[in-house]
Each structure stands twice: as structure tokens, then as C-alpha cells.
Write a protein that holds these residues in place. Structure first.
Motif, PDB file in Angstrom:
ATOM      1  N   CYS A 206       0.840  -1.197   0.000  1.00 42.68           N
ATOM      2  CA  CYS A 206       0.000   0.000   0.000  1.00 42.68           C
ATOM      3  C   CYS A 206       0.878   1.251   0.000  1.00 42.68           C
ATOM      4  O   CYS A 206       1.841   1.338   0.764  1.00 42.68           O
ATOM      5  CB  CYS A 206      -0.896  -0.005   1.235  1.00 42.68           C
ATOM      6  SG  CYS A 206      -1.918   1.478   1.344  1.00 42.68           S
ATOM      7  N   CYS A 210      -2.214   6.129   5.842  1.00 44.56           N
ATOM      8  CA  CYS A 210      -3.217   6.455   6.862  1.00 44.56           C
ATOM      9  C   CYS A 210      -2.527   6.423   8.228  1.00 44.56           C
ATOM     10  O   CYS A 210      -1.755   5.500   8.511  1.00 44.56           O
ATOM     11  CB  CYS A 210      -4.373   5.461   6.801  1.00 44.56           C
ATOM     12  SG  CYS A 210      -5.144   5.438   5.175  1.00 44.56           S
ATOM     13  N   TYR A 212      -3.198   5.771  11.198  1.00 48.07           N
ATOM     14  CA  TYR A 212      -3.458   4.736  12.212  1.00 48.07           C
ATOM     15  C   TYR A 212      -2.986   3.352  11.768  1.00 48.07           C
ATOM     16  O   TYR A 212      -3.030   2.400  12.554  1.00 48.07           O
ATOM     17  CB  TYR A 212      -4.983   4.644  12.464  1.00 48.07           C
ATOM     18  CG  TYR A 212      -5.769   4.489  11.175  1.00 48.07           C
ATOM     19  CD1 TYR A 212      -5.919   3.240  10.582  1.00 48.07           C
ATOM     20  CD2 TYR A 212      -6.328   5.594  10.532  1.00 48.07           C
ATOM     21  CE1 TYR A 212      -6.598   3.101   9.383  1.00 48.07           C
ATOM     22  CE2 TYR A 212      -7.001   5.467   9.343  1.00 48.07           C
ATOM     23  CZ  TYR A 212      -7.141   4.226   8.770  1.00 48.07           C
ATOM     24  OH  TYR A 212      -7.795   4.087   7.573  1.00 48.07           O
ATOM     25  N   CYS A 213      -2.504   3.202  10.531  1.00 48.94           N
ATOM     26  CA  CYS A 213      -2.433   1.868   9.928  1.00 48.94           C
ATOM     27  C   CYS A 213      -1.012   1.321   9.772  1.00 48.94           C
ATOM     28  O   CYS A 213      -0.107   2.014   9.303  1.00 48.94           O
ATOM     29  CB  CYS A 213      -3.116   1.920   8.562  1.00 48.94           C
ATOM     30  SG  CYS A 213      -3.199   0.328   7.750  1.00 48.94           S
ATOM     31  N   HIS A 287     -10.329   1.848  -2.278  1.00 42.69           N
ATOM     32  CA  HIS A 287     -10.047   3.098  -1.548  1.00 42.69           C
ATOM     33  C   HIS A 287     -10.881   4.211  -2.184  1.00 42.69           C
ATOM     34  O   HIS A 287     -10.868   4.362  -3.413  1.00 42.69           O
ATOM     35  CB  HIS A 287      -8.557   3.444  -1.634  1.00 42.69           C
ATOM     36  CG  HIS A 287      -8.163   4.511  -0.656  1.00 42.69           C
ATOM     37  ND1 HIS A 287      -8.589   5.819  -0.783  1.00 42.69           N
ATOM     38  CD2 HIS A 287      -7.413   4.465   0.466  1.00 42.69           C
ATOM     39  CE1 HIS A 287      -8.111   6.536   0.229  1.00 42.69           C
ATOM     40  NE2 HIS A 287      -7.394   5.728   0.997  1.00 42.69           N
TER      41      HIS A 287
HETATM   42 FE1  SF4 Z   1      -3.316   1.551   3.164  1.00 47.28          FE
HETATM   43 FE2  SF4 Z   1      -4.822   3.245   4.608  1.00 47.28          FE
HETATM   44 FE3  SF4 Z   1      -5.846   0.920   3.793  1.00 47.28          FE
HETATM   45 FE4  SF4 Z   1      -3.969   0.982   5.694  1.00 47.28          FE
HETATM   46  S1  SF4 Z   1      -6.082   1.781   5.809  1.00 47.28           S
HETATM   47  S2  SF4 Z   1      -4.052  -0.408   3.955  1.00 47.28           S
HETATM   48  S3  SF4 Z   1      -2.671   2.700   4.941  1.00 47.28           S
HETATM   49  S4  SF4 Z   1      -5.181   2.644   2.504  1.00 47.28           S
END
Ligand code: SF4
Ligand code: SAM
Length: 490
Positions: A206, A210, A212-213, A287
Motif C-alpha cells: 500500500c 493512513c 493509524y495503519c 479506496h
Molecule cells: Fe493503506 Fe490506509 Fe488501507 Fe492501511 S487503511 S491499507 S494505509 S489505505
């Protein structure tokens, strides 16, 4: 396809649960080479998976590569020479579960100094940890679980043959934690645990960030697979009898074909849908930033593309979305929802939501609750915010107390339950085409999914319906599923 499997309904319908090693079908026609056969000959493996569909499918590919090497699949951990645990670290609880399960495997491993437990068999085994927690914790896993001798993150799976070979040659501890890659994990053989629905990963990693991720840190940068390779796999699956394909990616619609032809995501969707024998194509997760009107147009004009879009919003507050670095506002998200609602056929919409992000005010939480009403979701996966190592959100001020997060989650889930009850009640009396994927002998019911991904439990006089498409009349609704009766074959 008429499959001879009696699959528990639960095993095919619950997300995010442990999936044990099970009987499989293979989608390849390639013969296993004798050289490869020699490497693992006489040895067996067992893979347990925890986490998302991508993890489930990664395990299918890892199993395929081991079969190719001459290993055979063991029915349970006690019989296996190689025990693998494919892990998740998306939330703190998931990571804790992994260590607690690894604790149960203590004593069986090659690297262990402690006594072997009888329940895991008498031989000393190779124990490996794969996936997101492996990547996140790295060497720390050897410290906390010294009975583990292999640690490998998903971006390094293509190195697994070498790592396993090193252990087979007497190595004690090996690691594959390389994230800096532009390659995808390709296997000649994929073991298919699900005989009804086949997964194809089209994009790995990815490139979003983000706040938090952990995924960009655990799965590495975005890498798309060549469209010819995806289409060839879809054709092989159709030849093997599959009629439903689910295309996978953390941000599936960010797909960028690396081949000279350069198919767009929508071209690829249409291409897979056009494969002879394929009746249903799903894709997840989309997304919102890469969600364009053309996707809705493709669904409208291509019957094989399913009437369902999973479009995680995460929050209904534009300020929180900005803090989350989601790259869209509430209004921009709602505009995309309006395109879906304007489609010629009804498309169900589901989402992921996080409550209790640092600094989320009561008012901002309310914005998420009102968004539920505004969109009218058919399903929502909702989570309490969990601070994760390495992420920028973990150091944000104004953490919300756990009790308050739980209160917000309960309110959100109750509102969504009411919305789903009302939406499902609207379809009582209608009939749907259902692909049958489960049988519950005790309840005398079959189970399957509509193209819109609604779960229907239904009765039928037929003897074996697994893998069949049937017409089901909905007689009752609950918030999470429908009840019906088989009315005629499609
Ligand atoms: Fe990527 Fe955001 Fe999905 Fe996590 S939440 S996999 S950072 S797009
Ligand atoms: N790539 C997908 C997207 O952008 O929507 C999501 C993939 S993530 C594996 C699945 C879901 O886990 C996310 O949509 C989010 O709701 C949830 N999630 C991720 N990190 C989280 C965290 N730190 N705390 C709580 N939930 C989290």
C-alpha cells in the motif's frame, strides 16, 4: 460446478477468524517437478491463518509452493514437520492473539530449549511465523518465542524457498523481512481452500499512509501484478470449475498494470468478467480516493461484476479524516456514494469504520453516526481505534478512554443494526440468484450469497447444492442475514 465438499457455513462466511489447514483443490495443471519433489519429500506442513482475506490467500499460495516442493498437507499441527502461522497485527488484540497461539506451539519447535509437548507430536518441528506480525516484530519474535525458527513478512514470500531450504540444511534461525521490493509473490501452484470462491491478488502492499495503519509498514510499497498473469490465472480457475472470482488488494482499485499494454483497473475487471465460465467477479478493498465513476459504469454494463462495493469511509467527520490522512472529505466520499446510488441496478454498499480516534469529539462521532443514515450501508465492519507501533497516530494527544470508545462502538453498531434490519426487510418477498457455499445439516439449511453479497440461509428439497446457482425466495429477514426457500434452478 458440483463440489463434493460439506463445508460448515461458518467457515466460509466469517471474516478475520482463524482458518485451519483443510482439504484443498489446486488450480494448476503444471506437473510438480521431480527436483522440487525431492526437497520436501516425505515431509508435511500445516498452516494456520489469522487475519484478512489477503492473508487467507497468501497462505493458499505458500501452501502451493510447499506442495510444489514435495511437502504434503497435514490435517493438523500434531502431524506436521513444518508448522506455519500467518499472522495479523492490524489491531493490538490481533497481535496478542498471535503470541498466545504461539505459546500453545511452545515445545514443538527446532529452536526450543524447552521440553516438547505430547499434544504437538513427538518430532521436533520447524515453526515459522509469516505475515504482518512477523514483519512488524522481526527478531523480537525469536526473543519472545524461541521455539520459532523462521520469520518472514509477506513482501519476502518469494524468498521462502531459500529460507526453508536453509532450515532443511540444518540452519537454526532464518528471517525474510525485506520491504524494499517491486516484486509480487507469484506461485506456479496455489492450493485453494475454498472450492466455491477463488481469490486472485492483483495488487500487493500500500502506498497510502493512513496515520493509524500498520499495513504500509508490514506489507511494503504498492506492487501490481501484470494483467496477463491475472487473466491467465482467471482462465485456469474457470477451467478448474470456479465460477466466482474475488480480486484482492489492500487498495484494489489503485491497480496499475506494469505490462506494456497497461490495462486500467476497469479494463481488468471487464477482462476477468469476460473469461468463459466466470459468472461472478468481486473485488475488495476499494479506496475512496481511487474510486471513479467508470467502476460503477462497468458494473452497470457487465452482468458478471457483482452488485456490491466495499468502500471504507473510516469516519464521517472531515476533520478526523484529515487527521487519519484519508485524502478525502465527507462530502467527496458522499459524492462517490451518489454515483453508486445512481446506477441502473441496485448496488449494495459496505464499509469499515473506526471509532475513538485520538481527539474525536462527541460531535465528530455523531457525524459518523449520521453518515450511516445518509449512506444506508448494507453492512459495516466497525472497530475501536487501536494505537499501533510505528504509526503517526500513536503519538497523537487526546487519546479517548477505552470505556468511551466502547460506548461509541455500541451506539454505532446499534444504529447500523437498525439500518440493516430495515434494508433487509425491504427484500422479503423478492427472489435472488444465490451461489450456494454452505450446508448446515443440523438445521437442514443451505447457505449462499446473492450477487449483492447478502447471506441467505434457505431450505431445499435438493440433495446437493454446493457450488450451484439457485433461485431463492426470501421469506424472513434479520439484520445480518436472510431466510428463504429454494424456488427453482437458475
Ligand atoms: Fe493503506 Fe490506509 Fe488501507 Fe492501511 S487503511 S491499507 S494505509 S489505505
Ligand atoms: N486498505 C483498506 C482501506 O483503506 O480501507 C483497509 C485495510 S485494513 C487491513 C482493514 C480495516 O482495519 C481498515 O479499514 C480499518 O477500519 C481497520 N483498522 C486499520 N488500522 C486500525 C487501527 N489502528 N485501529 C482500529 N482499526 C484499524
Amino acid at each position: 460446478m458440483k463440489a463434493a465438499f460439506d463445508i460448515g457455513i461458518e467457515s466460509l462466511t466469517r471474516a478475520g477468524e482463524t482458518v485451519a489447514s483443510s482439504p484443498f483443490v489446486s488450480d494448476t495443471h503444471e506437473a510438480v517437478t521431480s527436483e522440487a519433489t525431492a526437497a520436501g519429500a516425505g515431509k508435511s506442513f500445516y498452516i494456520e491463518t489469522f487475519g484478512c482475506q489477503m492473508n487467507v490467500h497468501d497462505s493458499e499460495k505458500v501452501a502451493g509452493f510447499l506442495l510444489e516442493r514435495g511437502y504434503r498437507a497435514a490435517r493438523d499441527a500434531a502431524d506436521a514437520d513444518l508448522m506455519l502461522y500467518n499472522t495479523c497485527s492490524i489491531r493490538e488484540k490481533a497481535a496478542q492473539k498471535v503470541f498466545s497461539r504461539l505459546g500453545e506451539w511452545r515445545g514443538a519447535g527446532k529452536g526450543s530449549q524447552v521440553a516438547r509437548t505430547a499434544s504437538l507430536g513427538e518430532r521436533t518441528k520447524i515453526i515459522g511465523v509469516l505475515g504482518c506480525l512477523a514483519q512488524q516484530e522481526g527478531e523480537e519474535i525469536f526473543e519472545r518465542a524461541p521455539w520459532v525458527s523462521l520469520v518472514c513478512g509477506s513482501a519476502s514470500y518469494r524468498k521462502l524457498p531459500d529460507l526453508v531450504a536453509e532450515l532443511e540444511a540444518g540452519g537454526r534461525r532464518v528471517m525474510g523481512l525485506d520491504l524494499d521490493t517491486d516484486q509480487t509473490f507469484e506461485t506456479e501452484v496455489t492450493r485453494r481452500d475454498n472450492p466455491i470462491r477463488a481469490y486472485i491478488t492483483i495488487i500487493e502492499g500500500c502506498d497510502y499512509a493512513c496515520s493509524y495503519c500498520v499495513v504500509p509498514h508490514t506489507r511494503g510499497p504498492e506492487r501490481s501484478r501484470a494483467s496477463e498473469s491475472v487473466l491467465a490465472e482467471a482462465r485456469r480457475l474457470a477451467e478448474a470449475g470456479y465460477t466466482e472470482i474475488q480480486l484482492l488488494g489492500q487498495t484494489v482499485n489503485s491497480y496499475r498494470d506494469p505490462s506494456p499494454g497497461g490495462l486500467s483497473f476497469v479494463d481488468l475487471l471487464r477482462g476477468v468478467a469476460a473469461v468463459d465460465g466466470i459468472r461472478r467477479v468481486r473485488f475488495t478493498t476499494s479506496h475512496p480516493n481511487d474510486f471513479h465513476r467508470e467502476i460503477v459504469e462497468a458494473i452497470d454494463s457487465t452482468p458478471e461484476l457483482c452488485d456490491h462495493i466495499h468502500l471504507p469511509v473510516q469516519s464521517g467527520s472531515t476533520r478526523v479524516l484529515r487527521e487519519m490522512r484519508r485524502t478525502y472529505t465527507r462530502d467527496q466520499y458522499l459524492e462517490k456514494i451518489s454515483w453508486i446510488r445512481a446506477a441502473r441496478r441496485p448496488i449494495s454498499i459496505t464499509s469499515d469504520i473506526i471509532v475513538g480516534f485520538p481527539g474525536e469529539t462527541e460531535r465528530e462521532f455523531e457525524d459518523t453516526v449520521t453518515l450511516l443514515d445518509e449512506v444506508g450501508y448494507d453492512g459495516v465492519f466497525s472497530f475501536i481505534y487501536s494505537p499501533r507501533p510505528i504509526t503517526t497516530a500513536a503519538s497523537l494527544p487526546d487519546a479517548i478512554p477505552e470505556a468511551e470508545k466502547s460506548r461509541r462502538l455500541a451506539i454505532l453498531q446499534e444504529r447500523q443494526r437498525q439500518i440493516q434490519m430495515a434494508r433487509n426487510a425491504q427484500v422479503v418477498g423478492e427472489s435472488f440468484e444465490v451461489l450456494v457455499d454452505g450446508h448446515n445439516a443440523a438445521r437442514g439449511q443451505w447457505a449462499g450469497r446473492t450477487t449483492s453479497n447478502r447471506l441467505i440461509n434457505f431450505t431445499s428439497a435438493a440433495e446437493n447444492l454446493l457450488g450451484e446457482y439457485v433461485q431463492v425466495l426470501v421469506t424472513r429477514a434479520s439484520p445480518y442475514s436472510l431466510v428463504g426457500q429454494h424456488v427453482a434452478p437458475v
